[in-house]
Design a protein around this motif. Structure first.
Motif, PDB file in Angstrom:
ATOM      1  N   SER A  90      11.988  10.681  -3.910  1.00 16.58           N
ATOM      2  CA  SER A  90      12.270   9.278  -3.226  1.00 16.58           C
ATOM      3  C   SER A  90      12.819   8.911  -4.668  1.00 16.58           C
ATOM      4  O   SER A  90      12.100   8.654  -5.527  1.00 16.58           O
ATOM      5  CB  SER A  90      11.065   8.750  -2.897  1.00 16.58           C
ATOM      6  N   PRO A  91      14.123   8.283  -4.761  1.00 13.76           N
ATOM      7  CA  PRO A  91      14.858   7.563  -5.913  1.00 13.76           C
ATOM      8  C   PRO A  91      13.720   6.225  -6.337  1.00 13.76           C
ATOM      9  O   PRO A  91      13.598   5.986  -7.426  1.00 13.76           O
ATOM     10  CB  PRO A  91      16.031   7.181  -5.497  1.00 13.76           C
ATOM     11  N   LEU A  92      13.182   5.599  -5.394  1.00 11.36           N
ATOM     12  CA  LEU A  92      12.447   4.545  -5.488  1.00 11.36           C
ATOM     13  C   LEU A  92      11.301   4.687  -6.388  1.00 11.36           C
ATOM     14  O   LEU A  92      10.740   4.201  -7.469  1.00 11.36           O
ATOM     15  CB  LEU A  92      12.042   3.704  -4.257  1.00 11.36           C
ATOM     16  N   ALA A 143      10.715   1.626   0.648  1.00  9.78           N
ATOM     17  CA  ALA A 143       9.209   1.834   0.015  1.00  9.78           C
ATOM     18  C   ALA A 143       8.360   2.833   1.011  1.00  9.78           C
ATOM     19  O   ALA A 143       7.549   3.401   0.663  1.00  9.78           O
ATOM     20  CB  ALA A 143       8.635   0.739  -0.407  1.00  9.78           C
ATOM     21  N   ALA A 144       8.573   2.552   2.192  1.00  8.48           N
ATOM     22  CA  ALA A 144       7.689   3.038   2.999  1.00  8.48           C
ATOM     23  C   ALA A 144       7.619   4.681   3.225  1.00  8.48           C
ATOM     24  O   ALA A 144       6.686   5.399   3.297  1.00  8.48           O
ATOM     25  CB  ALA A 144       7.878   2.758   4.259  1.00  8.48           C
ATOM     26  N   VAL A 145       8.744   5.203   2.803  1.00  8.08           N
ATOM     27  CA  VAL A 145       8.864   6.735   2.803  1.00  8.08           C
ATOM     28  C   VAL A 145       8.958   7.292   1.339  1.00  8.08           C
ATOM     29  O   VAL A 145       9.334   8.419   1.205  1.00  8.08           O
ATOM     30  CB  VAL A 145      10.342   7.278   3.675  1.00  8.08           C
ATOM     31  N   ALA A 146       8.491   6.476   0.359  1.00 10.77           N
ATOM     32  CA  ALA A 146       8.499   7.183  -0.937  1.00 10.77           C
ATOM     33  C   ALA A 146       7.093   7.784  -1.600  1.00 10.77           C
ATOM     34  O   ALA A 146       6.944   7.901  -2.783  1.00 10.77           O
ATOM     35  CB  ALA A 146       8.794   5.681  -1.896  1.00 10.77           C
ATOM     36  N   PHE A 147       6.477   8.274  -0.561  1.00  5.94           N
ATOM     37  CA  PHE A 147       5.294   9.033  -0.820  1.00  5.94           C
ATOM     38  C   PHE A 147       4.996  10.357  -0.293  1.00  5.94           C
ATOM     39  O   PHE A 147       5.905  10.718   0.612  1.00  5.94           O
ATOM     40  CB  PHE A 147       4.083   8.041  -0.405  1.00  5.94           C
ATOM     41  N   TRP A 203       5.781  -3.263  -4.795  1.00  6.88           N
ATOM     42  CA  TRP A 203       5.212  -2.262  -4.029  1.00  6.88           C
ATOM     43  C   TRP A 203       4.331  -2.749  -2.912  1.00  6.88           C
ATOM     44  O   TRP A 203       4.551  -2.407  -1.743  1.00  6.88           O
ATOM     45  CB  TRP A 203       4.490  -1.061  -4.653  1.00  6.88           C
ATOM     46  N   LEU A 204       3.592  -3.526  -3.327  1.00  7.55           N
ATOM     47  CA  LEU A 204       2.543  -4.166  -2.210  1.00  7.55           C
ATOM     48  C   LEU A 204       3.279  -5.395  -1.320  1.00  7.55           C
ATOM     49  O   LEU A 204       2.963  -5.235  -0.097  1.00  7.55           O
ATOM     50  CB  LEU A 204       1.264  -4.799  -3.009  1.00  7.55           C
ATOM     51  N   ALA A 205       4.186  -5.974  -1.674  1.00  9.88           N
ATOM     52  CA  ALA A 205       4.923  -6.777  -0.859  1.00  9.88           C
ATOM     53  C   ALA A 205       5.720  -6.075   0.282  1.00  9.88           C
ATOM     54  O   ALA A 205       6.088  -6.518   1.415  1.00  9.88           O
ATOM     55  CB  ALA A 205       6.200  -7.596  -1.595  1.00  9.88           C
ATOM     56  N   ARG A 206       5.918  -4.722  -0.077  1.00  9.34           N
ATOM     57  CA  ARG A 206       6.682  -3.977   0.997  1.00  9.34           C
ATOM     58  C   ARG A 206       5.687  -2.985   1.866  1.00  9.34           C
ATOM     59  O   ARG A 206       5.793  -2.334   2.930  1.00  9.34           O
ATOM     60  CB  ARG A 206       7.738  -3.038   0.252  1.00  9.34           C
ATOM     61  N   VAL A 207       4.687  -2.488   1.115  1.00  5.62           N
ATOM     62  CA  VAL A 207       3.492  -1.554   1.875  1.00  5.62           C
ATOM     63  C   VAL A 207       2.269  -2.100   1.233  1.00  5.62           C
ATOM     64  O   VAL A 207       1.616  -1.476   0.370  1.00  5.62           O
ATOM     65  CB  VAL A 207       3.679  -0.016   1.563  1.00  5.62           C
TER      66      VAL A 207
END
Length: 364
Positions: A202-204, A227-231, A257-261
């Motif tokens: 994931s580039p992010l 962000a949701a698929v960055a793991f 990160w926490l603002a999005r996930v």
């Protein structure tokens, strides 16, 4: 008696020097060869004799080919114009000369000439830019010459394999951004090289934590990164951006990160096992800035981290039990959080499909 051939005479001289009670030096041998002859045959004999005498020692720089010499730091600073094109083709170092030079900032001065004389990045199994990014955290590009920076730019632009998790981390670090190398990332975005489909990372998640205070994350999101698929699993050595931000107490990146996930405050999906930020933070040695431990615990608790969450690696133990077992000075902070929110419960697990595989996220 007829004279011995010149090469035999030099060999005899070398053997004689060998017998001088340990006083023989490389300079004596080289001097003998220089005085006696200038033929390549004799030079090979002297090198063979010297190799026998110094078996196991580092080979003297004068006996190395031009590529080996350029890529051997003990041989001193690189001398422009010293590389021979033939050596690039046949030297044992030649196959991966660019990767070797890129990975060691002391060898960067050789990069422009290596490229000019025919060294090609595709000849090495590891891309030169990836070798650089994995061997160096964030080297100061401002101290390099314009020619070196141009060579690094060339290696990043013309080797498709340079599009890599660790390369993105290096290109987005503070020193690289200061030198304008983050422009490579926006160029990769524009060219489609960082499109979500087909990437092994994931580039992010590859961005340097300090880059989350810049325009780069928004540019990545505008090109389909989320962000949701960055793991999950990825190809690379540098830790994912959220983990790196946690370790470095980078508040700006953590807030991004926490603002999005938001669920990441309590539990982070892993390629094999999930992990708990709160559990990692209370373990001595995890944070790069230990003085921020109490602030980090308070930060996570305020954003939903639950001290009663069970450890994914040992479901018989909770975060607060781990803290007590470690005799952590943070136990009172955890207890106070529980007393202030007695109804707090561990969030349920749900499965989210991404990149043709399922990862687990926590939350409603």
């Amino acid at each position: 008696m007829p004279f011995l051939p010149r090469w035999l005479g030099v060999a005899a001289t070398a053997v004689g020097l060998l017998a001088t009670a340990g006083c023989t030096t490389t300079s004596l041998l080289l001097g003998a060869a220089g005085v006696a002859t200038d033929t390549s045959i004799t030079w090979e004999i002297v090198k063979h004799v010297h190799g026998t005498m110094t078996d196991g020692d580092d080979k003297p720089c004068v006996l190395l080919d031009s590529v080996e010499r350029a890529l051997t730091p003990r041989c001193g600073e690189f001398v422009r114009g010293s590389l021979r094109q033939r050596d690039i083709a046949i030297s044992p170092f030649g196959a991966c000369a660019l990767a070797t030079a890129a990975s060691d900032t002391r060898l960067w001065p050789a990069l422009p000439e290596l490229l000019a004389r025919g060294a090609r990045p595709e000849t090495c199994a590891q891309p030169a830019i990836v070798a650089l990014a994995q061997a160096n955290d964030c080297p100061d590009l401002a101290r390099s010459t314009p020619q070196v920076r141009a060579a690094l730019d060339d290696l990043a632009r013309h080797d498709p394999r340079a599009v890599h998790h660790d390369a993105v981390r290096w290109l987005s670090c503070p020193a690289s951004r200061a030198a304008g190398f983050d422009a490579l990332l926006t160029d990769w975005l524009a060219s489609g090289a960082l499109n979500p489909d087909g990437l092994a990372f994931s580039p992010l998640a590859a961005l340097h934590p300090s880059a989350f205070g810049t325009a780069l994350p928004a540019a990545f999101e505008a090109h389909g990164q989320t962000a949701a698929v960055a793991f999950g699993g990825y190809v690379g050595q540098r830790p994912p951006a959220f983990e790196a931000a946690l370790r470095g107490s980078d508040w700006v990146a953590l807030e991004w990160w926490l603002a999005r996930v938001p669920q990441l405050a309590n539990r982070v999906p892993g390629p094999q096992l999930d992990w708990l930020p709160l559990a990692r933070v209370i373990v001595p040695g995890f944070l790069a800035h230990p003085e921020s431990r109490a602030d980090m615990v308070g930060f996570l608790l305020a954003r939903g981290a639950d001290p009663r969450t069970r450890l994914p690696s040992d479901t018989s133990q909770s975060v607060i039990a781990l803290a007590r077992a470690l005799r952590s000075p943070l136990v009172p902070l955890l207890v106070a959080a529980l007393e202030a929110a007695p109804a707090m419960a561990e969030a349920p697990v749900k499965t989210v499909a991404t990149n043709d595989r399922a990862i687990r996220l926590i939350g409603p």
